[in-house]
Motif scaffolding. Structure first.
Motif, PDB file in Angstrom:
ATOM      1  N   ALA A 142      36.295  29.446  40.059  1.00 54.42           N
ATOM      2  CA  ALA A 142      35.396  29.892  41.251  1.00 54.42           C
ATOM      3  C   ALA A 142      33.946  29.709  41.037  1.00 54.42           C
ATOM      4  CB  ALA A 142      35.623  31.494  41.694  1.00 54.42           C
ATOM      5  N   PRO A 143      33.107  29.263  42.092  1.00 52.02           N
ATOM      6  CA  PRO A 143      31.598  29.679  42.011  1.00 52.02           C
ATOM      7  C   PRO A 143      31.222  30.995  41.860  1.00 52.02           C
ATOM      8  CG  PRO A 143      32.513  28.199  43.954  1.00 52.02           C
ATOM      9  CD  PRO A 143      33.611  28.826  43.569  1.00 52.02           C
ATOM     10  N   ARG A 144      30.133  31.141  41.361  1.00 58.04           N
ATOM     11  CA  ARG A 144      29.732  32.468  41.099  1.00 58.04           C
ATOM     12  C   ARG A 144      29.492  33.215  42.656  1.00 58.04           C
ATOM     13  NH1 ARG A 144      24.655  35.531  40.906  1.00 58.04           N
ATOM     14  NH2 ARG A 144      23.737  33.443  41.083  1.00 58.04           N
ATOM     15  N   PRO A 145      30.115  34.211  42.769  1.00 58.19           N
ATOM     16  CA  PRO A 145      29.705  34.848  44.071  1.00 58.19           C
ATOM     17  C   PRO A 145      28.553  35.440  44.140  1.00 58.19           C
ATOM     18  CG  PRO A 145      31.810  35.563  43.101  1.00 58.19           C
ATOM     19  CD  PRO A 145      31.135  34.988  42.125  1.00 58.19           C
ATOM     20  N   ALA A 146      27.890  35.257  45.354  1.00 53.67           N
ATOM     21  CA  ALA A 146      26.565  35.889  45.518  1.00 53.67           C
ATOM     22  C   ALA A 146      26.358  37.156  45.072  1.00 53.67           C
ATOM     23  CB  ALA A 146      25.885  35.654  47.107  1.00 53.67           C
ATOM     24  N   PHE A 147      27.269  38.094  45.322  1.00 48.41           N
ATOM     25  CA  PHE A 147      27.224  39.540  44.872  1.00 48.41           C
ATOM     26  C   PHE A 147      27.164  39.984  43.378  1.00 48.41           C
ATOM     27  CE2 PHE A 147      31.807  38.981  45.079  1.00 48.41           C
ATOM     28  CZ  PHE A 147      32.286  39.728  43.868  1.00 48.41           C
ATOM     29  N   ARG A 148      27.343  38.712  42.586  1.00 48.28           N
ATOM     30  CA  ARG A 148      27.446  39.101  41.193  1.00 48.28           C
ATOM     31  C   ARG A 148      26.196  38.670  40.693  1.00 48.28           C
ATOM     32  NH1 ARG A 148      27.747  36.772  36.514  1.00 48.28           N
ATOM     33  NH2 ARG A 148      28.573  34.738  37.045  1.00 48.28           N
ATOM     34  N   PRO A 149      25.203  39.808  40.337  1.00 43.18           N
ATOM     35  CA  PRO A 149      23.845  39.226  39.741  1.00 43.18           C
ATOM     36  C   PRO A 149      24.073  38.516  38.130  1.00 43.18           C
ATOM     37  CG  PRO A 149      23.855  41.654  40.224  1.00 43.18           C
ATOM     38  CD  PRO A 149      25.494  41.026  40.279  1.00 43.18           C
ATOM     39  N   ALA A 164      45.859  56.612  39.972  1.00 41.99           N
ATOM     40  CA  ALA A 164      47.159  56.497  40.653  1.00 41.99           C
ATOM     41  C   ALA A 164      47.429  55.029  41.214  1.00 41.99           C
ATOM     42  CB  ALA A 164      46.992  57.194  41.896  1.00 41.99           C
ATOM     43  N   PRO A 165      48.588  54.813  41.362  1.00 36.95           N
ATOM     44  CA  PRO A 165      49.050  53.485  41.791  1.00 36.95           C
ATOM     45  C   PRO A 165      48.283  53.026  43.077  1.00 36.95           C
ATOM     46  CG  PRO A 165      51.026  54.593  41.266  1.00 36.95           C
ATOM     47  CD  PRO A 165      49.905  55.769  41.211  1.00 36.95           C
ATOM     48  N   ASP A 166      47.777  51.883  43.251  1.00 35.82           N
ATOM     49  CA  ASP A 166      47.092  51.123  44.546  1.00 35.82           C
ATOM     50  C   ASP A 166      46.068  51.922  44.700  1.00 35.82           C
ATOM     51  OD1 ASP A 166      49.354  49.566  44.632  1.00 35.82           O
ATOM     52  OD2 ASP A 166      50.257  50.644  46.390  1.00 35.82           O
ATOM     53  N   ALA A 167      45.256  52.459  43.494  1.00 34.39           N
ATOM     54  CA  ALA A 167      43.907  53.219  43.559  1.00 34.39           C
ATOM     55  C   ALA A 167      42.634  52.466  43.747  1.00 34.39           C
ATOM     56  CB  ALA A 167      43.845  53.992  42.794  1.00 34.39           C
ATOM     57  N   LEU A 168      42.779  51.240  43.506  1.00 34.44           N
ATOM     58  CA  LEU A 168      41.636  50.224  43.235  1.00 34.44           C
ATOM     59  C   LEU A 168      41.519  49.318  44.329  1.00 34.44           C
ATOM     60  CD1 LEU A 168      41.603  49.934  39.355  1.00 34.44           C
ATOM     61  CD2 LEU A 168      40.163  51.513  40.937  1.00 34.44           C
ATOM     62  N   ASP A 169      40.140  49.036  45.162  1.00 33.26           N
ATOM     63  CA  ASP A 169      40.139  47.858  45.823  1.00 33.26           C
ATOM     64  C   ASP A 169      39.591  46.746  45.228  1.00 33.26           C
ATOM     65  OD1 ASP A 169      40.258  49.188  48.850  1.00 33.26           O
ATOM     66  OD2 ASP A 169      39.350  50.519  47.277  1.00 33.26           O
ATOM     67  N   GLY A 170      39.276  46.688  43.888  1.00 27.74           N
ATOM     68  CA  GLY A 170      38.900  45.739  43.138  1.00 27.74           C
ATOM     69  C   GLY A 170      38.682  45.912  41.617  1.00 27.74           C
ATOM     70  N   VAL A 171      38.659  45.102  40.689  1.00 26.71           N
ATOM     71  CA  VAL A 171      38.450  45.129  39.154  1.00 26.71           C
ATOM     72  C   VAL A 171      37.392  43.901  39.073  1.00 26.71           C
ATOM     73  CG1 VAL A 171      39.345  45.248  37.001  1.00 26.71           C
ATOM     74  CG2 VAL A 171      40.674  46.278  38.894  1.00 26.71           C
ATOM     75  N   ARG A 172      36.424  44.448  38.223  1.00 27.66           N
ATOM     76  CA  ARG A 172      35.304  43.445  37.655  1.00 27.66           C
ATOM     77  C   ARG A 172      35.597  43.607  36.143  1.00 27.66           C
ATOM     78  NH1 ARG A 172      30.921  45.607  41.936  1.00 27.66           N
ATOM     79  NH2 ARG A 172      31.620  44.430  43.875  1.00 27.66           N
ATOM     80  N   VAL A 173      35.570  42.261  35.551  1.00 31.87           N
ATOM     81  CA  VAL A 173      35.591  42.268  33.758  1.00 31.87           C
ATOM     82  C   VAL A 173      34.461  41.230  33.749  1.00 31.87           C
ATOM     83  CG1 VAL A 173      36.818  41.957  31.943  1.00 31.87           C
ATOM     84  CG2 VAL A 173      37.886  43.207  33.732  1.00 31.87           C
ATOM     85  N   TYR A 174      33.136  41.512  33.593  1.00 33.35           N
ATOM     86  CA  TYR A 174      32.255  40.470  33.206  1.00 33.35           C
ATOM     87  C   TYR A 174      31.762  40.407  31.864  1.00 33.35           C
ATOM     88  CZ  TYR A 174      31.358  40.838  38.397  1.00 33.35           C
ATOM     89  OH  TYR A 174      31.627  40.913  39.738  1.00 33.35           O
ATOM     90  N   PHE A 175      31.907  39.336  31.302  1.00 33.18           N
ATOM     91  CA  PHE A 175      31.534  38.915  29.719  1.00 33.18           C
ATOM     92  C   PHE A 175      31.974  39.906  28.869  1.00 33.18           C
ATOM     93  CE2 PHE A 175      28.313  37.428  33.091  1.00 33.18           C
ATOM     94  CZ  PHE A 175      28.382  36.136  32.692  1.00 33.18           C
TER      95      PHE A 175
END
Length: 241
Positions: free
Chosen positions: A209-216, A132-143
């Motif tokens: 951006a610097p790598r955030p601490a939460f991204r392993p 649905a619209p506005d469903a996500l609190d974030g999106v991650r696309v790693y490598f």
């Protein structure tokens, strides 16, 4: 590989669903006994096929948690680490690699990570048809696959059309976090994200951006670092409507 209903379908949306260039290659390589066991045990509750036939109730799926979409999780180690470190956030993890799906479900099962759900299929169909619209609190696309040959650049995921779609599914203020070790792709990501009206860079000077601490550190990142690649993180905020 799996009986109907026991695991991910080879082509859940059907090859007839649309005629467009896909940004991924479906992979159903060899599944280990442990991965198959995890799939049989947890797929019915924690996995689903992206068939484009329904709109997901993320509130019910994640018990009211905020939800972050992760597109492409490989073998799932980093996803499981992030889920374990932040159990109050749900992770909707999408991939087409069957061993990785089984591995992530196994990690989630062994570590009691009930905030992970595994989606099999095309993330574009998931975004367009099932969220649905506005469903996500974030999106991650790693490598994501860099598709290094020039004639294949059109297959890259981070394009203006994708950004326009994903923005409609993100809440205002939600962050799209991309990471790549492919220099030329990082430059393209920065260019198209900076130019898109629905996003703004969280970095004041408009750069990486610097790598955030939460991204392993992911497996793919380690492979890239071993080759001397430089990893770039990009964090862009969805503009308010």
């Amino acid at each position: 590989m799996f009986a109907p209903g026991e695991g991910p379908a080879p082509d859940p949306a059907g090859s007839h669903h649309e005629r467009r260039i896909r940004s991924f290659q479906p992979r159903r390589s060899r599944v280990t006994a442990g991965q198959a066991e995890a799939m049989l045990k947890r797929w019915p509750d924690w996995g689903f096929d992206i068939d484009g036939k329904r709109v997901l109730d993320l509130g019910a799926m994640f018990d009211g948690r905020p939800v972050v979409l992760e597109i492409g999780f490989g073998m799932g180690e980093a996803t499981a680490q992030m889920a374990g470190a932040d159990r109050e956030t749900g992770i909707l993890a999408v991939d087409v690699h069957t061993p990785g799906q089984g591995n992530l479900l196994g990690l989630a099962d062994r570590n009691g990570l009930d905030n992970v759900r595994v989606a099999n299929g095309d993330a574009i169909i998931l975004l367009r048809e099932m969220l649905a619209p506005d469903a996500l609190d974030g999106v991650r696309v790693y490598f994501p696959d860099p598709w290094p040959k020039k004639r294949h650049h059109k297959r890259r995921l981070i394009q203006p059309e994708f950004l326009s779609l994903v923005a409609t599914r993100m809440k205002p203020g939600a962050v799209l976090h991309c990471a790549t070790d492919w220099e030329e792709y990082a430059e393209q990501m920065l260019e198209v994200l900076s130019a898109h009206p629905d996003f703004e860079n969280t970095v004041a000077d408009g750069g990486y951006a610097p790598r955030p601490a939460f991204r392993p550190l992911t497996r793919f990142e380690g492979q890239g670092l071993d080759k001397g690649h430089v990893v770039h993180d990009l964090l862009f905020r969805r503009n308010a409507k």
